[in-house]
Design a protein around this motif. Structure first.
Motif, short mmCIF file in Angstrom:
data_model
loop_
_atom_site.label_atom_id
_atom_site.label_comp_id
_atom_site.label_asym_id
_atom_site.label_seq_id
_atom_site.Cartn_x
_atom_site.Cartn_y
_atom_site.Cartn_z
N SER A 1 0.83 -1.21 0.00
CA SER A 1 0.00 0.00 0.00
C SER A 1 0.86 1.25 0.00
N ALA A 2 1.92 1.28 0.84
CA ALA A 2 2.79 2.46 0.89
C ALA A 2 3.51 2.66 -0.44
N THR B 1 2.43 1.72 -3.43
CA THR B 1 1.44 2.16 -4.41
C THR B 1 1.12 3.64 -4.25
N VAL B 2 0.91 4.07 -3.01
CA VAL B 2 0.58 5.48 -2.76
C VAL B 2 1.74 6.38 -3.16
N SER B 3 2.96 6.01 -2.77
CA SER B 3 4.11 6.85 -3.09
C SER B 3 4.34 6.93 -4.59
N GLN C 1 2.17 6.45 -6.96
CA GLN C 1 1.06 7.17 -7.58
C GLN C 1 1.24 8.68 -7.44
N LEU C 2 1.64 9.12 -6.27
CA LEU C 2 1.83 10.54 -6.06
C LEU C 2 3.00 11.08 -6.89
N SER D 1 0.01 18.84 -2.52
CA SER D 1 0.40 17.61 -3.21
C SER D 1 1.87 17.26 -2.94
N ALA E 1 4.31 10.41 1.90
CA ALA E 1 4.16 9.06 1.33
C ALA E 1 5.51 8.37 1.19
N ASP F 1 6.45 7.25 4.65
CA ASP F 1 5.68 6.08 5.07
C ASP F 1 6.17 4.82 4.37
#
Length: 474
Positions: free
Chosen positions: A375-376, A378-380, A382-383, A422, A429, A432
């Protein structure tokens, strides 16, 4: 006195063999830590450095920006908690070695005078039970040392992970502080522009209030970021064992996450196979299971002593001597070891339950940390690969439209504020992700994130004594 002399020679030989055990246990810990994802054994500091050599080594590591691996090396060199842990291991090793040594033989001397007759009594008492149980006690000592090494290696891995987490938080907080300082400067410029435009009559008081509110928000966020950076840096300084952080330099930002996810693997099986707390719980169970036979035997025979006596009787005109042999064995009339056997059986059940508990914890942590890592990541990603490029594109297009007089200045300022949010989210992110990466590595090959309840008490309480019965005085 031939028999007493022979007995003394035999005891001295066996005692010398027992005394030949290595007194320290810490040299094996670096290799054990390296096998489970910790720092390499070559990165550990040399034992007992001089104060000058220690200061030079610390200064060398602090001479440039401190990376994560370098921070762990500095903690190994300078952390008081780690040094205390290794010293406690050596103390424990010495205590367990002492437990395996034979008790000293007892020598009793007496002189009795009655009239013209004088009797000299000599008695040498030897604990043969300690001789019989010496191999088993040495084996028990080895088990205890192995358990102590596992526990110390766990603490080293926890400290290494804690240092990495503190380093990640400190670098991320420092990066966020610098960024919010830039945002605050931009907000101040926007607020000044608003005052000038209101003064010229081109803006309303409402529009100026919005810019003033944005400035105050930026100042609050900047103050929070500075506070977080100070706290994170101080935590890192404390873990590294530094007196102050004047020489501590940190990188400008955290490294980028990997470009791809980790390959799929059976992380639960890996955790059960490699984690040190699982090995420690299994070793404890096996040690207590092996001790049940000894506990049952000592219920009936818990001591066996041999006494060798040599007395001389002297009176006017004559001298006589006599020798004696004594064997002392306690009679198991009342205490047949029922309580000790019941305690060992209960400890065995407790150790078995602990093995299951640790296994469940290892599987759960492996699943949870892997999901957190995914999850971390993917979020990083993506951002950084999707959101930030779009925000930059929107900002550039808004600036072009403003230069072409197709959009107003407050739209440009509003877009700058959105872009700031952002960027800050991307910094968090990335932080994390590296925290999740540290937790995943610790969960798969190291130990639990928090120290479990100490299990070494079971082994210590079940350890065999050198002699179960006191030696009577003579």
């Amino acid at each position: 006195m031939a028999w007493p002399a022979l007995a003394l020679v035999l005891i001295g030989t066996l005692t010398g063999c027992a005394s030949g055990l290595p007194p320290g246990a810490s040299p094996q810990v670096p290799e054990l830590v390296q096998q489970h994802g910790g720092p390499a054994a070559t990165q550990w500091p040399a034992p007992r450095l001089s104060p000058q050599a220690h200061s030079e080594a610390v200064a060398s590591l602090l001479a440039q920006a401190l990376e994560a691996d370098t921070a762990v090396r500095l903690a190994l060199l300078n952390s008081p908690s780690l040094q205390a842990q290794l010293a406690a291991l050596d103390v424990s090793a010495a205590q367990r070695q002492q437990m395996a040594l034979l008790p000293n033989p007892g020598l009793g001397l007496g002189r009795v005078r009655e009239g013209g007759q004088t009797e000299i009594e000599r008695l040498l008492r030897i604990d043969l039970w300690s001789l019989v149980t010496l191999p088993w006690r040495l084996q028990w000592q080895d088990r205890q040392l192995a358990q102590a090494r596992l526990q110390t290696a766990q603490e080293v891995l926890r400290l290494s992970a804690e240092v990495r987490r503190a380093w990640v938080r400190a670098v991320a907080a420092q990066h966020a502080t610098r960024y919010w300082l830039q945002v605050q400067e931009a907000a101040e410029a926007g607020a000044e522009l608003g005052r000038q435009m209101v003064k010229a009559g081109n803006w309303s008081r409402l529009q100026q209030a919005r810019e003033q509110s944005a400035l105050q928000d930026a100042r609050v966020q900047g103050a929070r970021a500075r506070l977080q950076a100070q706290a994170s840096r101080e935590q890192l300084i404390r873990l590294l064992g530094l007196n102050d952080g004047l020489a501590l330099q940190l990188p400008a930002q955290l490294p980028a996450p990997p470009s791809e996810l980790l390959p799929e693997a059976d992380y639960e099986a890996q955790a059960l196979r490699e984690r040190l707390d699982v090995r420690a719980a299994q070793g404890e169970y096996q040690a207590i299971a092996d001790s049940l036979g000894y506990t049952r035997v000592t219920g009936y025979v818990s001591a066996f002593e041999l006494g060798l006596g040599y007395n001389t009787i002297t009176q006017p005109g004559s001298r006589d001597s006599k020798r004696s042999v004594e064997i002392e064995v306690p009679l198991p009339l009342f205490d047949q070891g029922q309580a000790r056997v019941a305690r060992s059986e209960a400890q065995l059940r407790l150790a078995q339950a602990r093995v299951r508990e640790v296994a469940v914890l290892a599987r759960s942590e492996a699943r949870g940390r892997w999901q957190d890592w995914q999850s971390a990541w993917t979020v990083s990603r993506q951002l950084e690969s999707e959101v930030l490029p779009l925000r930059r594109q929107i900002t550039d297009e808004t600036l072009l439209r403003y230069n072409g007089m197709l959009s107003s200045v407050w739209e440009l300022l509003a877009e700058a504020r959105q872009n700031a949010l952002s960027v800050n989210a991307a910094i968090e992110a990335r932080r994390d992700f590296w925290l999740a990466d540290t937790d995943l590595r610790l969960a798969l090959s190291g130990t639990a994130n928090t120290s479990p309840a100490s299990s070494g008490n079971l082994l210590r309480s079940n350890a065999p004594a050198a002699s179960a019965a006191p030696t009577p005085g003579h």
